[in-house]
Design a protein around this motif. Structure first.
Motif, PDB file in Angstrom:
ATOM      1  N   ILE A 179       0.932  -1.395  -0.039  1.00 28.74           N
ATOM      2  CA  ILE A 179       0.001   0.025  -0.107  1.00 28.74           C
ATOM      3  C   ILE A 179       0.993   1.380   0.034  1.00 28.74           C
ATOM      4  CG2 ILE A 179      -1.728   1.293   1.198  1.00 28.74           C
ATOM      5  CD1 ILE A 179      -2.778  -1.409   2.203  1.00 28.74           C
ATOM      6  N   SER A 180       1.891   1.136   0.732  1.00 28.00           N
ATOM      7  CA  SER A 180       2.776   2.555   0.847  1.00 28.00           C
ATOM      8  C   SER A 180       3.550   2.742  -0.514  1.00 28.00           C
ATOM      9  CB  SER A 180       3.619   2.148   2.043  1.00 28.00           C
ATOM     10  OG  SER A 180       4.824   3.198   1.817  1.00 28.00           O
ATOM     11  N   GLN A 181       3.953   1.757  -1.042  1.00 33.86           N
ATOM     12  CA  GLN A 181       4.464   2.033  -2.253  1.00 33.86           C
ATOM     13  C   GLN A 181       3.476   2.402  -3.529  1.00 33.86           C
ATOM     14  OE1 GLN A 181       6.315  -1.731  -4.002  1.00 33.86           O
ATOM     15  NE2 GLN A 181       7.220  -0.797  -5.549  1.00 33.86           N
ATOM     16  N   GLY A 182       2.496   1.986  -3.289  1.00 29.33           N
ATOM     17  CA  GLY A 182       1.190   2.331  -4.366  1.00 29.33           C
ATOM     18  C   GLY A 182       0.893   4.096  -3.929  1.00 29.33           C
ATOM     19  N   ILE A 183       1.033   4.400  -2.673  1.00 28.35           N
ATOM     20  CA  ILE A 183       0.733   5.807  -2.376  1.00 28.35           C
ATOM     21  C   ILE A 183       2.044   6.808  -2.875  1.00 28.35           C
ATOM     22  CG2 ILE A 183       0.579   7.339  -0.413  1.00 28.35           C
ATOM     23  CD1 ILE A 183      -0.864   5.239   1.254  1.00 28.35           C
ATOM     24  N   GLN A 208       4.047   5.960  -5.295  1.00 30.32           N
ATOM     25  CA  GLN A 208       3.760   6.009  -7.130  1.00 30.32           C
ATOM     26  C   GLN A 208       2.627   6.892  -7.073  1.00 30.32           C
ATOM     27  OE1 GLN A 208       2.795   2.175  -8.557  1.00 30.32           O
ATOM     28  NE2 GLN A 208       3.715   2.756 -10.529  1.00 30.32           N
ATOM     29  N   GLY A 209       1.523   7.046  -6.531  1.00 36.99           N
ATOM     30  CA  GLY A 209       0.722   7.931  -7.074  1.00 36.99           C
ATOM     31  C   GLY A 209       1.111   9.500  -6.561  1.00 36.99           C
ATOM     32  N   ILE A 210       1.693   9.615  -5.624  1.00 37.23           N
ATOM     33  CA  ILE A 210       2.308  11.146  -5.294  1.00 37.23           C
ATOM     34  C   ILE A 210       3.157  11.437  -6.240  1.00 37.23           C
ATOM     35  CG2 ILE A 210       3.491  12.375  -3.780  1.00 37.23           C
ATOM     36  CD1 ILE A 210       2.236  10.701  -1.331  1.00 37.23           C
ATOM     37  N   GLU A 211       4.068  10.492  -6.659  1.00 35.90           N
ATOM     38  CA  GLU A 211       4.980  10.779  -7.743  1.00 35.90           C
ATOM     39  C   GLU A 211       4.328  11.026  -9.184  1.00 35.90           C
ATOM     40  OE1 GLU A 211       7.913   7.918  -8.195  1.00 35.90           O
ATOM     41  OE2 GLU A 211       8.654   8.130  -5.972  1.00 35.90           O
ATOM     42  N   GLN A 212       3.245  10.347  -9.526  1.00 36.61           N
ATOM     43  CA  GLN A 212       2.653  10.498 -10.765  1.00 36.61           C
ATOM     44  C   GLN A 212       1.698  11.768 -10.629  1.00 36.61           C
ATOM     45  OE1 GLN A 212      -0.286   7.635 -11.831  1.00 36.61           O
ATOM     46  NE2 GLN A 212      -0.591   8.201 -13.624  1.00 36.61           N
ATOM     47  N   GLY A 213       1.215  12.306  -9.654  1.00 33.80           N
ATOM     48  CA  GLY A 213       0.536  13.699  -9.415  1.00 33.80           C
ATOM     49  C   GLY A 213       1.665  14.858  -9.636  1.00 33.80           C
ATOM     50  N   ILE A 214       2.897  14.552  -9.153  1.00 40.64           N
ATOM     51  CA  ILE A 214       3.760  15.615  -9.002  1.00 40.64           C
ATOM     52  C   ILE A 214       4.094  15.781 -10.531  1.00 40.64           C
ATOM     53  CG2 ILE A 214       6.015  16.254  -8.382  1.00 40.64           C
ATOM     54  CD1 ILE A 214       5.700  14.989  -5.709  1.00 40.64           C
ATOM     55  N   SER A 215       4.329  14.657 -11.241  1.00 39.60           N
ATOM     56  CA  SER A 215       4.619  14.707 -12.590  1.00 39.60           C
ATOM     57  C   SER A 215       3.726  15.525 -13.476  1.00 39.60           C
ATOM     58  CB  SER A 215       5.164  13.236 -13.136  1.00 39.60           C
ATOM     59  OG  SER A 215       5.473  13.340 -14.311  1.00 39.60           O
ATOM     60  N   GLN A 216       2.603  15.133 -13.153  1.00 40.28           N
ATOM     61  CA  GLN A 216       1.371  15.626 -14.005  1.00 40.28           C
ATOM     62  C   GLN A 216       1.209  17.251 -13.802  1.00 40.28           C
ATOM     63  OE1 GLN A 216      -1.754  13.287 -12.919  1.00 40.28           O
ATOM     64  NE2 GLN A 216      -1.384  11.725 -14.618  1.00 40.28           N
ATOM     65  N   GLY A 217       1.519  17.467 -12.480  1.00 37.04           N
ATOM     66  CA  GLY A 217       1.402  18.908 -12.066  1.00 37.04           C
ATOM     67  C   GLY A 217       2.477  19.711 -12.924  1.00 37.04           C
ATOM     68  N   ILE A 218       3.766  19.205 -12.814  1.00 39.74           N
ATOM     69  CA  ILE A 218       4.806  19.845 -13.526  1.00 39.74           C
ATOM     70  C   ILE A 218       4.431  20.040 -15.019  1.00 39.74           C
ATOM     71  CG2 ILE A 218       7.248  19.566 -14.120  1.00 39.74           C
ATOM     72  CD1 ILE A 218       7.683  18.288 -11.486  1.00 39.74           C
TER      73      ILE A 218
END
Length: 70
Positions: A1-5, A7-17
């Motif tokens: 679960i922690s790894q999924g969170i 990964q989700g945060i990293e993906q969100g940051i990437s999309q935001g950038i």
């Protein structure tokens, strides 16, 4: 679960950038259009021609013209 969170945060940051970069580019293009329009107005080109060449609407160009002339 922690790894999924993570990964989700990293993906969100990437999309935001990516979105931020895209918006910045669009704003830069719009600013360039306004600068070109200002120069065309200073050269006494008519608003209809400037609108056709820059894609800016005539209301925006009329406001810009008033700013230049005041």
């Amino acid at each position: 679960i922690s790894q999924g969170i993570e990964q989700g945060i990293e993906q969100g940051i990437s999309q935001g950038i990516e979105q931020g970069i895209s918006q910045g580019i669009e704003q830069g293009i719009e600013q360039e259009k306004l600068e070109i329009a200002k120069n065309m107005l200073k050269e006494k080109l008519d608003i209809a021609t400037i609108s056709r060449m820059t894609g800016l609407d005539t209301t925006t160009l009329e406001k810009l013209s008033n700013e230049i002339n005041n």
